[in-house]
Structure formats: structure tokens, C-alpha cells
Design a protein around this motif. Structure first.
Motif, PDB file in Angstrom:
ATOM      1  N   CYS A 233       0.835  -1.089   0.060  1.00 14.69           N
ATOM      2  CA  CYS A 233      -0.015  -0.167  -0.063  1.00 14.69           C
ATOM      3  C   CYS A 233       1.085   1.101  -0.029  1.00 14.69           C
ATOM      4  O   CYS A 233       2.268   1.371  -0.071  1.00 14.69           O
ATOM      5  CB  CYS A 233      -0.782  -0.104   1.333  1.00 14.69           C
ATOM      6  SG  CYS A 233       0.011   0.195   2.955  1.00 14.69           S
ATOM      7  N   HIS A 240       0.292  -6.426   1.270  1.00 15.04           N
ATOM      8  CA  HIS A 240      -0.952  -6.940   1.733  1.00 15.04           C
ATOM      9  C   HIS A 240      -1.230  -8.343   0.673  1.00 15.04           C
ATOM     10  O   HIS A 240      -1.142  -7.911  -0.479  1.00 15.04           O
ATOM     11  CB  HIS A 240      -2.048  -5.968   1.854  1.00 15.04           C
ATOM     12  CG  HIS A 240      -1.959  -5.098   2.861  1.00 15.04           C
ATOM     13  ND1 HIS A 240      -1.915  -5.165   4.057  1.00 15.04           N
ATOM     14  CD2 HIS A 240      -1.473  -3.921   2.598  1.00 15.04           C
ATOM     15  CE1 HIS A 240      -1.746  -3.927   4.573  1.00 15.04           C
ATOM     16  NE2 HIS A 240      -1.339  -3.040   3.810  1.00 15.04           N
ATOM     17  N   CYS A 295      -0.787  -2.639   9.747  1.00 18.60           N
ATOM     18  CA  CYS A 295      -0.167  -1.368   8.894  1.00 18.60           C
ATOM     19  C   CYS A 295      -1.046  -0.211   9.160  1.00 18.60           C
ATOM     20  O   CYS A 295      -1.979  -0.246   9.648  1.00 18.60           O
ATOM     21  CB  CYS A 295      -0.601  -1.985   7.212  1.00 18.60           C
ATOM     22  SG  CYS A 295       0.165  -0.969   6.042  1.00 18.60           S
ATOM     23  N   CYS A 297      -2.268   1.688   7.470  1.00 13.42           N
ATOM     24  CA  CYS A 297      -3.256   2.000   6.346  1.00 13.42           C
ATOM     25  C   CYS A 297      -4.594   1.236   6.974  1.00 13.42           C
ATOM     26  O   CYS A 297      -5.506   1.704   6.615  1.00 13.42           O
ATOM     27  CB  CYS A 297      -3.173   1.526   5.114  1.00 13.42           C
ATOM     28  SG  CYS A 297      -3.057  -0.312   5.043  1.00 13.42           S
TER      29      CYS A 297
HETATM   30 ZN    ZN Z   1      -1.016  -0.942   4.222  1.00 18.21          ZN
END
Ligand code: ZN
Length: 411
Positions: A233, A240, A295, A297
Motif C-alpha cells: 500500500c 498485503h 499496517c 493504512c
Molecule cells: Zn497497508
């Protein structure tokens, strides 16, 4: 990352299909007296599958769904012996496109993007995988396929492509060509989705800065759908991967025991919902690790680190085990050298020798630089290589996978 109960249920369905179809893996299980699993420990007792098993099933021995449900085959490039043929059902093709669409979305690519696809089409999974995912997303595809750099650049300018899908070496070649021709202001690229090849941080920085684009690593292999099973990402903390389609383990390639999250080892993949050719505990021989924790994100999908190399790349030099990625990591610490390098292993006067070729521009003392690199390898890994420094541009670039490690001992 322990296998979940949901995944165990899915594995049992895959096992039943493999046994019913009488495939090589179904036979392996029958020989081992296994008809299903109930716990994570049971899963770890399941036999592995290997590329060789798949080759021996040539041509259509892997076909697990009824013939009338198979809509397509793909094949992996057989550099040695028979190729591997993977049959796909319509659902497999669709699942793959869904995974690939997720990859594009993870990279922030939308249906307003124009995606120029340069990997090959045909028996390979590359080009068509990139294409199906992009169409699923609703983006405009420019299906170029490989090579023909003049035409690539012309279309890139005229179609105002915003995304380049490519191998890292071809992206580098295009970047160098764009700068040589002075056409950077006519290029509209914003992102690159780069697949199927191990590449160093240096090369990445060069492509990214010369083209002024963000780069995303995409992972996949023909035996398991194709490219599109994982991607990094924007936080760039590993790739991922889609654990609702795949269960991934990392094993020690020598003892074959599963390793805890965070440790470097071989990626082993189990498909969870594949119909045409399910695979259980397939040894990829790719080296990586599962990155523990979450993560930034916020994605719930787990992460694999960048591919560090192949288990079969492991070399024994003067009794020391060496991975090319270790040499690459050391070279990365020398800002004077370019992203291109070559490692040659030979057997001279009864001894294994490693020669490392690196490129630099003319402003540094070649001799001293070579000495410093050799010294660092000696202190970190334990043997002294011969380092040869050459002028920038001397080492080969290619439109295909760069061959960076050449073992001359067995040729
Ligand atoms: Zn991520």
C-alpha cells in the motif's frame, strides 16, 4: 499467522475435491491416510506440493473440476523440462480479477486511470492478469505487451497513460529512454505496478525519481492464479495479501518447519477456494517473511515482506551460505554505485570464487571503492569476493528479467 477455523473448513473442501479428482495430491493424502483436518496442528502435517509434482501432471493432470467447467489454461515458462499447465474455471478467472482489482485499489488506482500493460500476453499469466483486473476496476487498458520501445513511448504520450505495469528492468529501460529522448514533460505517468522480479531499493529509487512516479510491488505466480495475490500500500510496509483466497506460511527451507511471523524463510501457499487446480502447501521457493502487527493504512489483510530472493539462489562460497539479496543489501549502502550489478560464481584452482561487478560514474577511485566493498562483504558475510568496478552503462540492461547471478561452476 495461524490458520483460522474458517480457513480449515475451506482447506477440507479443497482436499475433498483433490481426492475425488484422483489428482497427485489426492493420492499423496490417501497414502498418508489423511481425509481431512480439524486443527492447525493437523494442517501442518499435510504434505507439501512441489513444482515437480505439477510438471509430472503434464498435460492436464491438475484438472480438478469437470472438463465442461474449465474455461482456460495458463502455463508457466518451463526453463527446465516440461511446463506446468494450470486449468481455470470461470470462477477462478473471476476470483483472480477480483484480487487484482483489489491490488489496483490498494495502490490508489481508479477507473479514471489509463493503464499501460507491458508484460507478455498468451500462455503466461502476466499480461492478461493485469488486464482482467483493470477491466474489473473499470479503468482504460492500453494492452501493449512487451518490447517495441518506440511504440510504447508513443502510446504512453498519445494515450496519456497514468499507470505503467511492467517488470522492474523494463521500467528502468523505459525511464532511461524517456530521459535520453528528453520527453519527460509529455509523459503523464503517476504510478507503476511492478511485478514478478526481485529488485533492489536502488533500482526502485532510480525508476521512481527518473519517472517521478510511485511504485507498487505486485506478487504472484502462475501456479497460484498469477500476479495479483498481493501488493504494497502507500505506506510501503510490505505487500498485503488476500487471506480470504490464500493461506500463506513461511517455512525453514531446510527443516521444512513453519517459522514464526517476522522470520525469513520460504513462502508456502495453500489455495482456499480454487476450483480448476487447487494447491495445498505449495512450495514457492521465494524467500520472504510475514510482517507482524498492523499496517498504518488500517487494512485487515496481512503482509508479506518484499521478496528477498529464491531458496535455490542460495550459494555456498568457501563454506559460507550466501543469498544474492545479502550482497545487494551491502551494495545499497554504497551511494557511489548504480542499481545495476552482476554476481559471477566460478570454480578456480580448486576454490569457489565470487566476482561482483558494479557500476559507478568516473568521479571515484575504482580501486579504493572495490576494496571497500570487498571488505564490507568479508566482515558481514565472512568471505572476500573479487570486486570489479566498471563505468556506468557497461552492465547489460534487458527487456526481460535481468540475470544478475551467473553461476559458472556448473556450466
Ligand atoms: Zn497497508
Amino acid at each position: 499467522m495461524q490458520i483460522s477455523d474458517l480457513q480449515i473448513g475451506q482447506v477440507n473442501k479443497q482436499i475433498k475435491a483433490l481426492v475425488d479428482a484422483g489428482s497427485f495430491y489426492g493420492k499423496k493424502l490417501e497414502e498418508a491416510g489423511i481425509s481431512g483436518i480439524t486443527t492447525a496442528e493437523d494442517f501442518e502435517k499435510l504434505p507439501f506440493s512441489e513444482k515437480n509434482d505439477l510438471r509430472e501432471a503434464y498435460p492436464l493432470g491438475l484438472m480438478t473440476a469437470p472438463e465442461e467447467e474449465i474455461v482456460r489454461i495458463h502455463s508457466s515458462s518451463g526453463t527446465t523440462g516440461l511446463p506446468v499447465i494450470i486449468p481455470y474455471t470461470a470462477k477462478d478467472v473471476d476470483d483472480w480479477a477480483i484480487m487484482f482489482r483489489r491490488c489496483y485499489e490498494m495502490a490508489g488506482i481508479t477507473n479514471r486511470d489509463r493503464i499501460q500493460i507491458t508484460p507478455g500476453y498468451g500462455l503466461w499469466t502476466a499480461g492478461i492478469g493485469f488486464q482482467n483486473g483493470a477491466e474489473k476496476l473499470g479503468a482504460m487498458v492500453i494492452p501493449m505487451g512487451p518490447g517495441n520501445t518506440d511504440k510504447q513511448l508513443q502510446m504512453m504520450m498519445d494515450m496519456e497513460s497514468t499507470v505503467l505495469c511492467s517488470t522492474s528492468s523494463y521500467a528502468l529501460l523505459l525511464a532511461e529512454e524517456i530521459s535520453k529522448r528528453g520527453i519527460k514533460d509529455k509523459i503523464h505517468l503517476k504510478k507503476g505496478v511492478i511485478g514478478s522480479e526481485r529488485w533492489g531499493e536502488k533500482m526502485r529509487q532510480r525508476i521512481s525519481s527518473e519517472l517521478g512516479i510511485e511504485l507498487y510491488d505486485i506478487y504472484g505466480l502462475t501456479e497460484i492464479y498469477g500476479p495479483g495475490i498481493g501488493i504494497n500500500c502507500k505506506y510501503d510496509t510490505g505487500m498485503h495479501y488476500w487471506d480470504d483466497y490464500l493461506y500463506i506460511e513461511i517455512i525453514d527451507p531446510v527443516t521444512l518447519k513453519p517459522l514464526p511471523d517476522g522470520e525469513l524463510g520460504e513462502i508456502v501457499i495453500t489455495t482456499l477456494v480454487k476450483e480448476g487446480a487447487p494447491l495445498i502447501r505449495y512450495r514457492t521457493h521465494d524467500l520472504s517473511r510475514i510482517i507482524p502487527g498492523e499496517c498504518p493504512c488500517g487494512s485487515p489483510y496481512p503482509r508479506l515482506d518484499t521478496i528477498m530472493g529464491r531458496t535455490d539462489d542460495m550459494m555456498k562460497i568457501k563454506g559460507v551460505n550466501v543469498f544474492p539479496s545479502q550482497i545487494e543489501e551491502i551494495l545499497r549502502e554504497f551511494p557511489e554505485v548504480s542499481s545495476e550489478y552482476q554476481i559471477r560464481i566460478s570454480h578456480l584452482d580448486g576454490k569457489d570464487t565470487m566476482r561482483i561487478y558494479v557500476e559507478t560514474n568516473g568521479t571515484v577511485d575504482f580501486q579504493k571503492l572495490a576494496g571497500r566493498i570487498a571488505g564490507t562483504v568479508k566482515s558481514r558475510i565472512g568471505f572476500t569476493p573479487l570486486v570489479k568496478v566498471v563505468e556506468l552503462g557497461v552492465l547489460p540492461r534487458s527487456e526481460k528479467k535481468s540475470k544478475r547471478v551467473i553461476d559458472e561452476r556448473y556450466s
